[in-house]
Design an enzyme around this catalytic site. Sequence first.
Site, PDB file in Angstrom:
ATOM      1  N   GLY A 233       0.839  -1.199   0.000  1.00  0.00           N
ATOM      2  CA  GLY A 233       0.000   0.000   0.000  1.00  0.00           C
ATOM      3  C   GLY A 233       0.870   1.244   0.000  1.00  0.00           C
ATOM      4  O   GLY A 233       2.023   1.208  -0.443  1.00  0.00           O
ATOM      5  N   GLU A 255       5.681  -3.299   0.880  1.00  0.00           N
ATOM      6  CA  GLU A 255       5.766  -2.987  -0.555  1.00  0.00           C
ATOM      7  C   GLU A 255       4.961  -1.710  -0.742  1.00  0.00           C
ATOM      8  O   GLU A 255       3.734  -1.723  -0.735  1.00  0.00           O
ATOM      9  CB  GLU A 255       5.193  -4.170  -1.356  1.00  0.00           C
ATOM     10  CG  GLU A 255       5.663  -4.179  -2.786  1.00  0.00           C
ATOM     11  CD  GLU A 255       4.604  -3.670  -3.731  1.00  0.00           C
ATOM     12  OE1 GLU A 255       4.625  -2.436  -3.990  1.00  0.00           O
ATOM     13  OE2 GLU A 255       3.785  -4.469  -4.199  1.00  0.00           O
ATOM     14  N   CYS A 289       1.773  -0.070  -8.589  1.00  0.00           N
ATOM     15  CA  CYS A 289       2.928   0.592  -7.960  1.00  0.00           C
ATOM     16  C   CYS A 289       4.127   0.627  -8.897  1.00  0.00           C
ATOM     17  O   CYS A 289       5.094   1.328  -8.637  1.00  0.00           O
ATOM     18  CB  CYS A 289       3.346  -0.163  -6.707  1.00  0.00           C
ATOM     19  SG  CYS A 289       2.056  -0.251  -5.505  1.00  0.00           S
TER      20      CYS A 289
HETATM   21  C1  SIN Z   1       1.491  -3.509  -7.274  1.00  0.00           C
HETATM   22  O1  SIN Z   1       1.000  -2.617  -7.916  1.00  0.00           O
HETATM   23  O2  SIN Z   1       1.626  -3.394  -6.041  1.00  0.00           O
HETATM   24  C2  SIN Z   1       1.960  -4.813  -7.863  1.00  0.00           C
HETATM   25  C3  SIN Z   1       2.060  -4.823  -9.310  1.00  0.00           C
HETATM   26  C4  SIN Z   1       2.610  -6.111  -9.869  1.00  0.00           C
HETATM   27  O3  SIN Z   1       2.792  -7.102  -9.155  1.00  0.00           O
HETATM   28  O4  SIN Z   1       2.893  -6.123 -11.055  1.00  0.00           O
END
Ligand code: SIN
Length: 483
Positions: A233, A255, A289
């Site tokens: 998050g 993460e 992310c």
């Molecule tokens: C994320 O947005 O936290 C993970 C994206 C991904 O695993 O590709």
Amino acid sequence: MIQNSHLYKTKAYINGDFIATSSQREFPIYNPSNQELVANVVNCDTILAEKAIESAQKALNPWKSLSGMERSNILRKWFELHLKYIDELAQILTLEQGKPLHEAKGEIHYGASFIEWFAEEAKRVYGDTIPGHLPDKRIVVIKQPIGVVAAITPWNFPNAMITRKVAPALAAGCTVIIKPSELTPLSALSLGQLANEAGFPKGVFNVIPTLEAQQIGETLCQNPTIKKLSFTGSTQVGKLLMQQSASTVKKLSLELGGNAPFIVFEDADIDQAVHAAIISKFRNAGQTCVCANRIFVHSDVYQEFSKKLIQKVKNLKVGDGFEPDVDIGPLISEEAIEFIDDLVEDALLGGAKIFRGPKVKRKKKSLFYDPIVLTDVTSNMKIFHNEIFGPVAPLFKFSNEKEVIELANNTPYGLASYFFGKDHSKIWRVSEQLEYGMVGINTGMISTTVAPFGGIKQSGFGKEGSKYGIEDYIITKYLSWSI
Ligand code: SIN
């Protein structure tokens, strides 16, 4: 109708059963494509959270006492059930999260791949022997599960961000409590039903949906039974969880946010870079992310790259994730749209130019957002410093390697980064200088089960996926033996 599926669950999943609160507390889930009510889901209070912790604690000893092979077999069944019910799982996901159905299916495959991978790793949690430092000393290193694990998971990948944490934890011999995002609890609960069908013993896996994220987060952080917390998050919430976990010195995996640079050097294959930019920027409507957040293009190829990118963006189809051929679904909330609008407005005031994708007819309160390319963006604009989390591609011009490395690293974040070019020496140089946990070279897609996903700096710590992913759920104990 997906609501009739046996995977469509709205009660908390605790100790192998689906249960309500004593006071029948619930909260609504809406489809972000049309704002229609999808379900009312149990709103867990601290009493239910404590019950989930207790059941995970009770299940811990029998679960960790199984052999790795036995845990592997159950995980393998869970994986197979994922694939068996992929259509239903994907429909539930699109209904509550909004992403196009084909992307939702892709996510279920991605989520399942973590279970498959860690079902294998469960058999390979190897220890070590070390030559003793004295003639009569024997030294042995053993690996053991850390204990009860709590995971707080996000709405952008309601399936895969759960399996990426749960699969290694269960493989290692830990038991787990999931607090899913209050926006997407249905995908999490469907995993509970599949866990029952796979044959997990009661209490090994628990899901507690709640609207009281702060209070339940605090409970999870401060409870001494829980030995490890994994969170995906925002950096802001990650910092809070870190503070709250200090009193129990809990092991953490975080993460957190990103601000990914995407660099196109003058020797790049421009078509390849444009294709990758579309994938990296617009996957999940820009709500990942690892999305390209700042696209730096060398002045020699800026014209060509921007023209080709704008052309492709114009062809992206925005709409309800259940409609065929949709590329971009709705954003998650009105607040997200306001935040992105503010970044775009600030860039335009500073002199950036805007190119929009196809206009979608917006109803009042609609969460659909036309994809945007912004050109002539500069580092003094807000968009340079903020994670956009939406379908906006800002283009920055640069003229040399040193300048672009400085720009790319000029952020507290360090999750994903990307660059495009052919010169081998430069590829090594740039890879080593980018202050990021992950570097995509001539690719816009770095996410895979087999590689260690995770950031550095204020993007957090801990690795998910790959042979490294299980380490976060294991303790290393050394036995010093005098013979
Ligand atoms: C994320 O947005 O936290 C993970 C994206 C991904 O695993 O590709």
